[in-house]
Each structure stands twice: as C-alpha cells, then as structure tokens.
Scaffold this motif. Structure first.
Motif, PDB file in Angstrom:
ATOM      1  N   SER A  40      85.354  60.567 -18.907  1.00  0.00           N
ATOM      2  CA  SER A  40      86.357  61.618 -19.057  1.00  0.00           C
ATOM      3  C   SER A  40      87.169  61.427 -20.333  1.00  0.00           C
ATOM      4  O   SER A  40      87.261  60.323 -20.857  1.00  0.00           O
ATOM      5  CB  SER A  40      87.321  61.583 -17.864  1.00  0.00           C
ATOM      6  OG  SER A  40      86.631  61.696 -16.657  1.00  0.00           O
ATOM      7  N   THR A  41      87.789  62.525 -20.753  1.00  0.00           N
ATOM      8  CA  THR A  41      88.653  62.439 -21.933  1.00  0.00           C
ATOM      9  C   THR A  41      90.032  61.928 -21.542  1.00  0.00           C
ATOM     10  O   THR A  41      90.521  62.183 -20.452  1.00  0.00           O
ATOM     11  CB  THR A  41      88.801  63.804 -22.628  1.00  0.00           C
ATOM     12  OG1 THR A  41      89.314  64.740 -21.684  1.00  0.00           O
ATOM     13  CG2 THR A  41      87.490  64.292 -23.196  1.00  0.00           C
ATOM     14  N   VAL A  42      90.653  61.219 -22.457  1.00  0.00           N
ATOM     15  CA  VAL A  42      92.018  60.747 -22.280  1.00  0.00           C
ATOM     16  C   VAL A  42      92.949  61.918 -22.580  1.00  0.00           C
ATOM     17  O   VAL A  42      92.745  62.635 -23.567  1.00  0.00           O
ATOM     18  CB  VAL A  42      92.301  59.549 -23.220  1.00  0.00           C
ATOM     19  CG1 VAL A  42      93.741  59.123 -23.161  1.00  0.00           C
ATOM     20  CG2 VAL A  42      91.373  58.399 -22.900  1.00  0.00           C
ATOM     21  N   LYS A  43      93.922  62.131 -21.730  1.00  0.00           N
ATOM     22  CA  LYS A  43      94.811  63.293 -21.846  1.00  0.00           C
ATOM     23  C   LYS A  43      95.999  63.060 -22.772  1.00  0.00           C
ATOM     24  O   LYS A  43      96.591  64.012 -23.267  1.00  0.00           O
ATOM     25  CB  LYS A  43      95.332  63.713 -20.462  1.00  0.00           C
ATOM     26  CG  LYS A  43      94.225  64.011 -19.462  1.00  0.00           C
ATOM     27  CD  LYS A  43      93.399  65.205 -19.863  1.00  0.00           C
ATOM     28  CE  LYS A  43      92.336  65.487 -18.811  1.00  0.00           C
ATOM     29  NZ  LYS A  43      91.155  66.092 -19.322  1.00  0.00           N
ATOM     30  N   GLN A  44      96.382  61.816 -22.999  1.00  0.00           N
ATOM     31  CA  GLN A  44      97.564  61.518 -23.820  1.00  0.00           C
ATOM     32  C   GLN A  44      97.315  60.303 -24.687  1.00  0.00           C
ATOM     33  O   GLN A  44      96.387  59.553 -24.470  1.00  0.00           O
ATOM     34  CB  GLN A  44      98.773  61.227 -22.936  1.00  0.00           C
ATOM     35  CG  GLN A  44      99.186  62.343 -22.022  1.00  0.00           C
ATOM     36  CD  GLN A  44     100.329  61.911 -21.101  1.00  0.00           C
ATOM     37  OE1 GLN A  44     100.663  60.746 -20.984  1.00  0.00           O
ATOM     38  NE2 GLN A  44     100.929  62.884 -20.436  1.00  0.00           N
ATOM     39  N   GLY A  45      98.201  60.134 -25.660  1.00  0.00           N
ATOM     40  CA  GLY A  45      98.188  58.930 -26.470  1.00  0.00           C
ATOM     41  C   GLY A  45      97.312  59.012 -27.695  1.00  0.00           C
ATOM     42  O   GLY A  45      96.791  60.059 -28.075  1.00  0.00           O
ATOM     43  N   MET A  58      89.453  61.818 -26.554  1.00  0.00           N
ATOM     44  CA  MET A  58      88.263  60.966 -26.678  1.00  0.00           C
ATOM     45  C   MET A  58      87.789  60.535 -25.286  1.00  0.00           C
ATOM     46  O   MET A  58      88.577  60.341 -24.379  1.00  0.00           O
ATOM     47  CB  MET A  58      88.580  59.738 -27.527  1.00  0.00           C
ATOM     48  CG  MET A  58      89.012  60.092 -28.939  1.00  0.00           C
ATOM     49  SD  MET A  58      89.533  58.639 -29.847  1.00  0.00           S
ATOM     50  CE  MET A  58      88.026  58.316 -30.725  1.00  0.00           C
ATOM     51  N   ARG A  59      86.500  60.367 -25.148  1.00  0.00           N
ATOM     52  CA  ARG A  59      85.903  59.948 -23.868  1.00  0.00           C
ATOM     53  C   ARG A  59      85.818  58.416 -23.848  1.00  0.00           C
ATOM     54  O   ARG A  59      84.776  57.831 -24.109  1.00  0.00           O
ATOM     55  CB  ARG A  59      84.529  60.580 -23.706  1.00  0.00           C
ATOM     56  CG  ARG A  59      84.596  62.084 -23.550  1.00  0.00           C
ATOM     57  CD  ARG A  59      83.213  62.703 -23.330  1.00  0.00           C
ATOM     58  NE  ARG A  59      83.329  64.131 -23.167  1.00  0.00           N
ATOM     59  CZ  ARG A  59      83.614  64.739 -22.018  1.00  0.00           C
ATOM     60  NH1 ARG A  59      83.785  64.038 -20.924  1.00  0.00           N
ATOM     61  NH2 ARG A  59      83.714  66.055 -21.971  1.00  0.00           N
ATOM     62  N   VAL A  60      86.947  57.799 -23.527  1.00  0.00           N
ATOM     63  CA  VAL A  60      87.015  56.335 -23.557  1.00  0.00           C
ATOM     64  C   VAL A  60      87.435  55.736 -22.220  1.00  0.00           C
ATOM     65  O   VAL A  60      87.824  54.576 -22.157  1.00  0.00           O
ATOM     66  CB  VAL A  60      87.974  55.847 -24.678  1.00  0.00           C
ATOM     67  CG1 VAL A  60      87.406  56.182 -26.047  1.00  0.00           C
ATOM     68  CG2 VAL A  60      89.367  56.441 -24.508  1.00  0.00           C
ATOM     69  N   LYS A  61      87.359  56.535 -21.144  1.00  0.00           N
ATOM     70  CA  LYS A  61      87.658  55.967 -19.826  1.00  0.00           C
ATOM     71  C   LYS A  61      86.558  56.362 -18.853  1.00  0.00           C
ATOM     72  O   LYS A  61      85.930  57.399 -19.005  1.00  0.00           O
ATOM     73  CB  LYS A  61      89.024  56.423 -19.318  1.00  0.00           C
ATOM     74  CG  LYS A  61      89.115  57.883 -18.967  1.00  0.00           C
ATOM     75  CD  LYS A  61      90.480  58.208 -18.347  1.00  0.00           C
ATOM     76  CE  LYS A  61      90.497  59.640 -17.869  1.00  0.00           C
ATOM     77  NZ  LYS A  61      91.715  59.965 -17.169  1.00  0.00           N
ATOM     78  N   ASN A  62      86.331  55.534 -17.896  1.00  0.00           N
ATOM     79  CA  ASN A  62      85.325  55.665 -16.847  1.00  0.00           C
ATOM     80  C   ASN A  62      83.947  56.048 -17.392  1.00  0.00           C
ATOM     81  O   ASN A  62      83.668  55.888 -18.568  1.00  0.00           O
ATOM     82  CB  ASN A  62      85.800  56.576 -15.699  1.00  0.00           C
ATOM     83  CG  ASN A  62      86.121  58.002 -16.097  1.00  0.00           C
ATOM     84  OD1 ASN A  62      85.410  58.630 -16.872  1.00  0.00           O
ATOM     85  ND2 ASN A  62      87.209  58.530 -15.562  1.00  0.00           N
TER      86      ASN A  62
END
Length: 182
Positions: free
Chosen positions: A147-152, A157-161
């Motif tokens: 998934s994409t990161v929503k903040q920060g 970017m797709r850097v989680k899960n």
C-alpha cells in the motif's frame, strides 16, 4: 404458511452460501510464503500482473507462474485515470487450467493470486476463478508491492506491507521460465 416460511429460509440460506463461496479470502504475504514452503506441490501460486509491470517493479520466484488477469491495451487511453486501458485476458481461465494440469492439480486445489496491491487484480482474479468453477482460491492481501503511505516524507510511495516490503524473497528481474509470453 410454515412451509412457505421454511422454503424462504432455505432459499435465503442457499443464496447466502453461494455469495460466501464466491468471495475470495485474503491471505497475508507471510501466510502465502509459509504455504509455499510447506505445500508447494499441492497448490498453484500465480502472479496476475501484466508482465511489463513486473519488468519495472520486480518479481518473486516463489510463484509458479505469471498469468496476467488483465493485459494492458496500449491502443486505448483512460483519460480519467491517466493510464492505458486494461482488458481481462481472454485466455486466463484456460491458462490457469493448464498451469494446474502441469503440476498434476485440478480445480479443487488451492490457488493463490497476487497482483501489485491486492485489490485491483488479486481479489478480482480470485473471485473470477471462483465464479468459473474453481473451489479453493485466495489472494495475497496488499499484493506484491503493498500500500501507499498516506503521510510523511514517503507519501504516495508503496513502502509498507505487501510481499516486497515484508522481507520475503524477490528480485528486480523476472524469471524467464515463469513470465507470461503471448
């Protein structure tokens, strides 16, 4: 009246069972990896992404085969989304049947599908197979890339899960023995 009520309850129960049977269940990348490790010969794990997408994002050799659920149609542009249109691969079911046969499996064997995010093609491809007579189909939750990161700093970017971000084996290049070729 009791007979009518009983018939209605029975019909509703059968309808509910049918709906449940058509809904594919999500499995995590870690659960999928464990199943691949423990029962690889009794299941079919397919990457349902277009092979061009795999070329730019990466691949895991843990899959048995890349069989795209949808293929990019570069002759049609989707103005609203800003991407090329994608059409269901007409040969998808036959290609899955062949992959099962190649492993000595049938339509009752476990099949796990994986796309980039899990929702756009992973779940729909699993449900598509269920609707066409396959009985045990699941999909990888959050797919290959996650998934994409929503903040920060890494927003968008797709850097989680997902498979790629879970420490599971993957490579930037696809295995030429497993990649879809029309």
């Amino acid at each position: 009246m009791k007979t009518l009520l009983a018939s209605a309850v029975l019909a509703f129960g059968l309808a509910a069972t049918t709906v449940q049977a058509e809904e594919a269940l999500a499995v995590t990348p870690q659960q999928t990896w464990q199943m691949v490790q423990e029962q690889s010969s009794d299941m079919l794990f397919i990457d349902v992404r277009d092979p061009v997408e795999i070329m730019f994002i990466g691949f895991t050799d843990a899959v048995d085969r890349n069989i795209p659920f949808q293929l990019v149609d570069r002759t049609r542009w989707n103005e609203k989304k800003g991407v090329f249109a994608m059409e269901i691969n007409d040969g998808f079911v036959a290609q899955v049947d062949q992959a099962l046969a190649d492993k000595g499996l049938d339509r009752d064997s476990l099949i796990i599908t994986m796309c980039r995010s899990g929702s756009a093609r992973g779940k729909p491809s699993a449900e598509y197979l269920l609707e066409r007579g396959f009985s045990n189909v699941k999909y990888v939750e959050n797919g290959f890339q996650g998934s994409t990161v929503k903040q920060g700093e890494k927003q968008g970017m797709r850097v989680k899960n997902g498979w790629q971000n879970s420490g599971l084996p993957w490579a930037p290049k696809a295995n030429p023995e497993k990649i879809f070729r029309p």
